[in-house]
Scaffold this active site. Sequence first.
Site, mmCIF file in Angstrom:
data_model
loop_
_atom_site.group_PDB
_atom_site.id
_atom_site.type_symbol
_atom_site.label_atom_id
_atom_site.label_comp_id
_atom_site.label_asym_id
_atom_site.label_seq_id
_atom_site.Cartn_x
_atom_site.Cartn_y
_atom_site.Cartn_z
ATOM 1 N N ASP A 97 -33.317 65.261 -69.861
ATOM 2 C CA ASP A 97 -33.183 63.868 -69.434
ATOM 3 C C ASP A 97 -34.585 63.243 -69.352
ATOM 4 O O ASP A 97 -35.509 63.850 -68.797
ATOM 5 C CB ASP A 97 -32.511 63.870 -68.047
ATOM 6 C CG ASP A 97 -32.072 62.493 -67.594
ATOM 7 O OD1 ASP A 97 -31.872 61.613 -68.449
ATOM 8 O OD2 ASP A 97 -31.895 62.315 -66.363
ATOM 9 N N GLU A 135 -34.436 55.480 -76.117
ATOM 10 C CA GLU A 135 -34.117 54.369 -75.209
ATOM 11 C C GLU A 135 -34.905 53.127 -75.607
ATOM 12 O O GLU A 135 -36.084 53.209 -75.930
ATOM 13 C CB GLU A 135 -34.447 54.737 -73.756
ATOM 14 C CG GLU A 135 -34.252 53.546 -72.807
ATOM 15 C CD GLU A 135 -34.182 53.926 -71.329
ATOM 16 O OE1 GLU A 135 -33.750 55.049 -71.009
ATOM 17 O OE2 GLU A 135 -34.544 53.080 -70.495
ATOM 18 N N ASP A 175 -26.142 61.039 -61.650
ATOM 19 C CA ASP A 175 -26.872 61.983 -60.797
ATOM 20 C C ASP A 175 -26.659 61.616 -59.321
ATOM 21 O O ASP A 175 -26.210 62.424 -58.508
ATOM 22 C CB ASP A 175 -28.367 61.930 -61.159
ATOM 23 C CG ASP A 175 -29.184 62.969 -60.402
ATOM 24 O OD1 ASP A 175 -28.607 63.745 -59.633
ATOM 25 O OD2 ASP A 175 -30.419 63.004 -60.568
ATOM 26 N N ASP A 232 -37.842 59.406 -74.155
ATOM 27 C CA ASP A 232 -37.828 58.068 -73.562
ATOM 28 C C ASP A 232 -39.161 57.385 -73.823
ATOM 29 O O ASP A 232 -40.057 57.397 -72.975
ATOM 30 C CB ASP A 232 -37.525 58.149 -72.060
ATOM 31 C CG ASP A 232 -37.417 56.759 -71.442
ATOM 32 O OD1 ASP A 232 -37.653 55.766 -72.170
ATOM 33 O OD2 ASP A 232 -37.103 56.658 -70.242
ATOM 34 N N SER A 239 -24.257 55.733 -61.730
ATOM 35 C CA SER A 239 -23.526 56.166 -60.544
ATOM 36 C C SER A 239 -22.803 54.971 -59.929
ATOM 37 O O SER A 239 -23.295 53.839 -59.974
ATOM 38 C CB SER A 239 -24.485 56.785 -59.515
ATOM 39 O OG SER A 239 -24.707 58.144 -59.853
ATOM 40 N N HIS A 262 -31.988 53.507 -61.702
ATOM 41 C CA HIS A 262 -31.698 54.835 -61.161
ATOM 42 C C HIS A 262 -31.599 54.792 -59.638
ATOM 43 O O HIS A 262 -32.167 53.898 -58.996
ATOM 44 C CB HIS A 262 -32.804 55.822 -61.550
ATOM 45 C CG HIS A 262 -32.813 56.146 -63.010
ATOM 46 N ND1 HIS A 262 -33.919 56.028 -63.796
ATOM 47 C CD2 HIS A 262 -31.835 56.589 -63.828
ATOM 48 C CE1 HIS A 262 -33.639 56.379 -65.032
ATOM 49 N NE2 HIS A 262 -32.363 56.710 -65.088
ATOM 50 N N SER A 308 -33.892 66.821 -65.658
ATOM 51 C CA SER A 308 -35.063 65.939 -65.742
ATOM 52 C C SER A 308 -36.318 66.821 -65.759
ATOM 53 O O SER A 308 -36.249 68.035 -65.524
ATOM 54 C CB SER A 308 -35.099 65.026 -64.518
ATOM 55 O OG SER A 308 -35.332 65.807 -63.349
ATOM 56 N N HIS A 351 -27.406 54.645 -68.687
ATOM 57 C CA HIS A 351 -28.136 55.319 -67.604
ATOM 58 C C HIS A 351 -27.853 54.595 -66.289
ATOM 59 O O HIS A 351 -27.298 53.494 -66.282
ATOM 60 C CB HIS A 351 -29.639 55.303 -67.881
ATOM 61 C CG HIS A 351 -30.057 56.353 -68.861
ATOM 62 N ND1 HIS A 351 -30.844 57.417 -68.515
ATOM 63 C CD2 HIS A 351 -29.761 56.504 -70.168
ATOM 64 C CE1 HIS A 351 -31.023 58.173 -69.581
ATOM 65 N NE2 HIS A 351 -30.381 57.642 -70.608
ATOM 66 N N GLY A 352 -28.258 55.228 -65.214
ATOM 67 C CA GLY A 352 -28.117 54.596 -63.901
ATOM 68 C C GLY A 352 -26.664 54.232 -63.619
ATOM 69 O O GLY A 352 -26.369 53.182 -63.069
HETATM 70 P P1 13P Z 1 -27.912 57.444 -61.342
HETATM 71 O O1 13P Z 1 -29.120 57.432 -60.451
HETATM 72 O O2 13P Z 1 -27.193 56.150 -61.318
HETATM 73 O O3 13P Z 1 -27.004 58.586 -61.067
HETATM 74 O O4 13P Z 1 -28.447 57.608 -62.855
HETATM 75 C C1 13P Z 1 -28.787 58.865 -63.370
HETATM 76 C C2 13P Z 1 -29.497 58.754 -64.687
HETATM 77 O O5 13P Z 1 -29.485 57.739 -65.372
HETATM 78 C C3 13P Z 1 -30.202 59.959 -65.129
HETATM 79 O O6 13P Z 1 -30.907 59.756 -66.322
HETATM 80 O O1 G3H Z 2 -33.593 59.946 -64.189
HETATM 81 C C1 G3H Z 2 -33.098 60.032 -63.095
HETATM 82 C C2 G3H Z 2 -32.332 61.192 -62.649
HETATM 83 O O2 G3H Z 2 -31.564 60.838 -61.526
HETATM 84 C C3 G3H Z 2 -33.211 62.392 -62.379
HETATM 85 O O3 G3H Z 2 -33.954 62.203 -61.231
HETATM 86 O O4 G3H Z 2 -36.326 62.769 -61.842
HETATM 87 O O5 G3H Z 2 -35.494 62.846 -59.453
HETATM 88 O O6 G3H Z 2 -34.778 64.579 -61.115
HETATM 89 P P1 G3H Z 2 -35.220 63.149 -60.883
HETATM 90 ZN ZN ZN Z 3 -31.673 57.811 -66.664
#
Ligand code: 13P
Ligand code: G3H
Ligand code: ZN
Length: 341
Positions: free
Chosen positions: A83, A142, A268, A105, A226, A189, A50, A223-224
Amino acid sequence: MAMVSMRQLLDEAAKGGYGVGAFNVNNMEQIQAIMEAARETKSPVIVQASRGARGYTNDRFLYHLMLAATELYPEIPIALHQDHGNSPETCISAIEMGFTSVMMDGSLMPDGKTPADFEYNVRVTREVVEIAHARGVTVEGELGCLGGIEDGHGADVDALAHLTDPDEAVEFVERTGIDALAVAIGTSHGAYKFTKKPTGEVLVMSRIEEINRKLPNTHLVMHGSSSVPKELIDMINKYGGKIKETYGVPVEEIQRGIRHGVRKINVDTDNRLAMTAAVRKVLFEKPEEFDLRGYMKPAREAMKEVVKARMISFGQAGNAGYAPIPLEQMAQKYREQPVTA
Ligand code: 13P
Ligand code: G3H
Ligand code: ZN
């Protein structure tokens, strides 16, 4: 093996009918965890950073860590991906640094929070596609917005009010020429995605099926994604942490997405949770510990196990065995098929 374009990884995934996890990194141990998981499962990998990660590591450190990964794991195809690039400038700096893939994005304005309009999104994404494709670099765009601002990136909006519109998605892909489309289906996220196990009303997997029917040849991105395993939350809390009850995206739902065109899955938070739980455990059980290797090693091992499990579930395991296509050859392919819309 030299770093390869993400497009090659996703094209291979589409041929094989599997998905590829895209794992965020912020330091050496996370890169090592991903590469060891890739070796043990024979998986191609997408390593992503990121803007925050690039600031934390400094680009040069990150790039050289990734070069080390290509030297030490020559059998693994690796794509290095930006990212959530918030502007063409961020994406261009990533390309100049050696990233083989970028996400523009444009669903949000450059502040990473304010939802942008469709025409703005098309304009900035197309601009990045032209620059990136000339160098053989992949572009993810996106459309629609994820919910929550927990991780510093994302609109503070109700995710369900900003789902990706399937007809707009067709126009967006045609007018931008992107390689992969991130879709908004109700996820956000961070750890706090859902207050109970999600149903189809809040995690709208059917929207992916609709988009896939209209865009069968476009690689879709979740995305998102997890899964926020309860055992990791429990472990963090057992050793002094304070994480509230929460639910993520079940792996079976991601597998359903993979059956309908999802080729890249962003993860992530699960790795953050795994590493935090491992560090907390060591520091709780051995308060005398002050050698960082004493807790970073278990943390790295814990992340490796999460990444391995995802690689197996997403189906990328066993699929590392293909020859790299040089970026110059990718650029040539793009020149032969320019975006005309
Ligand atoms: P999570 O927070 O669900 O792991 O998503 C990560 C993500 O989408 C990073 O771009
Ligand atoms: O986009 C979300 C990812 O989990 C990256 O997070 O911006 O805290 O590094 P971050
Ligand atoms: Zn994301």
